[in-house]
Design a protein around this motif. Structure first.
Motif, PDB file in Angstrom:
ATOM      1  N   ALA A 191       0.822  -1.208   0.000  1.00 39.83           N
ATOM      2  CA  ALA A 191       0.000   0.000   0.000  1.00 39.83           C
ATOM      3  C   ALA A 191       0.858   1.261   0.000  1.00 39.83           C
ATOM      4  O   ALA A 191       0.391   2.338  -0.365  1.00 39.83           O
ATOM      5  N   PHE A 192       2.134   1.118   0.384  1.00 42.23           N
ATOM      6  CA  PHE A 192       3.027   2.265   0.497  1.00 42.23           C
ATOM      7  C   PHE A 192       4.114   2.284  -0.583  1.00 42.23           C
ATOM      8  O   PHE A 192       4.996   3.122  -0.559  1.00 42.23           O
ATOM      9  N   ALA A 232       5.406   1.793   5.919  1.00 41.04           N
ATOM     10  CA  ALA A 232       4.166   1.177   6.405  1.00 41.04           C
ATOM     11  C   ALA A 232       4.171   1.059   7.928  1.00 41.04           C
ATOM     12  O   ALA A 232       3.178   1.389   8.592  1.00 41.04           O
ATOM     13  N   ASN A 233       5.273   0.585   8.499  1.00 39.35           N
ATOM     14  CA  ASN A 233       5.359   0.421   9.953  1.00 39.35           C
ATOM     15  C   ASN A 233       5.234   1.751  10.682  1.00 39.35           C
ATOM     16  O   ASN A 233       4.561   1.844  11.716  1.00 39.35           O
ATOM     17  N   VAL A 257       3.745   4.560   9.613  1.00 38.28           N
ATOM     18  CA  VAL A 257       2.374   5.079   9.505  1.00 38.28           C
ATOM     19  C   VAL A 257       1.453   4.283  10.422  1.00 38.28           C
ATOM     20  O   VAL A 257       0.595   4.851  11.100  1.00 38.28           O
ATOM     21  N   GLN A 258       1.634   2.960  10.479  1.00 39.05           N
ATOM     22  CA  GLN A 258       0.822   2.129  11.375  1.00 39.05           C
ATOM     23  C   GLN A 258       0.984   2.608  12.825  1.00 39.05           C
ATOM     24  O   GLN A 258       0.003   2.769  13.543  1.00 39.05           O
ATOM     25  N   GLN A 259       2.200   2.845  13.249  1.00 46.44           N
ATOM     26  CA  GLN A 259       2.454   3.292  14.624  1.00 46.44           C
ATOM     27  C   GLN A 259       1.845   4.674  14.876  1.00 46.44           C
ATOM     28  O   GLN A 259       1.267   4.924  15.931  1.00 46.44           O
ATOM     29  N   TYR A 260       1.940   5.552  13.892  1.00 44.40           N
ATOM     30  CA  TYR A 260       1.367   6.897  13.981  1.00 44.40           C
ATOM     31  C   TYR A 260      -0.149   6.823  14.173  1.00 44.40           C
ATOM     32  O   TYR A 260      -0.712   7.473  15.059  1.00 44.40           O
ATOM     33  N   VAL A 261      -0.817   6.007  13.356  1.00 43.59           N
ATOM     34  CA  VAL A 261      -2.269   5.859  13.455  1.00 43.59           C
ATOM     35  C   VAL A 261      -2.645   5.211  14.791  1.00 43.59           C
ATOM     36  O   VAL A 261      -3.593   5.644  15.450  1.00 43.59           O
TER      37      VAL A 261
END
Length: 190
Positions: free
Chosen positions: A88-89, A155-156, A158-162
């Motif tokens: 996705a990234f 990806a990792n 952005v996942q942590q940010y969300v």
């Protein structure tokens, strides 16, 4: 449901979904009518190119076309975020992270997770007296130099940010692990 809720808030977007969604009666037809690009998750080669070509066709006047991507690859109960799929990234362009929180009077979850069949789940949702969705749109996330070189890192991060913004745990579990655990649980009950 996410596609329609998000589209109502941020305007028209292209969307990407797994090929399996396209085979679901009604949902597949509606998705096709809205121009969803279906991808085969097992066929990894050239998916980024396929998405880029479709984006240019759909949005010829926009440099970075808006595409709605669900990087977990499924819906969950909202308590954790599964590992974001690096594909996705791959375009390595800025992303607009968001999360959706659904609420229902009965407590029925909007997320559909096997082994409950989708028709039973859809019927339960139709029987709801009242439901709502809260959509949290976060600031645009621009990849840094290291993230531009490594889509997994992007990806990792952005996942942590969300996860941090949503107040939930970012896990390294994947959809495949989740489904295998559920499958084992089904056998354990029998």
């Amino acid at each position: 449901m996410d596609f329609f809720a998000i589209g109502a808030v941020i305007g028209p977007v292209g969307a990407i979904a797994s090929a399996e969604i396209g085979k679901v009666p009604i949902l597949g037809a509606v998705s096709r009518a809205f121009g969803v690009l279906f991808i085969d998750r097992r066929r990894r080669l050239n998916q980024g190119d396929e998405i880029a070509k479709r984006a240019k066709r759909e949005w010829p006047l926009v440099e970075v076309p808006p595409f709605l991507v669900f990087p977990e690859g499924t819906t969950t109960n909202g308590k954790t975020l599964l590992t974001y799929k690096a594909g996705a990234f791959e375009p390595r362009v800025p992303v607009l992270p968001f999360f959706v929180k659904y609420k229902s009077m009965s407590g029925t979850s909007w997320c559909w997770v096997a082994p409950l069949d989708i028709f039973t789940h859809f019927f339960q949702l139709l029987c709801e007296v009242s439901s709502s969705a809260e959509i949290y749109i976060m600031p645009l996330y621009h990849p840094n130099e290291d993230e531009c070189k490594d889509s997994h890192l992007y990806a990792n991060n952005v996942q942590q940010y969300v996860a941090n913004e949503n107040g939930v745990l970012a896990t390294k579990k994947t959809v495949k692990v989740l489904l295998s655990v559920m499958h084992v649980a089904d056998f354990a009950v029998v």
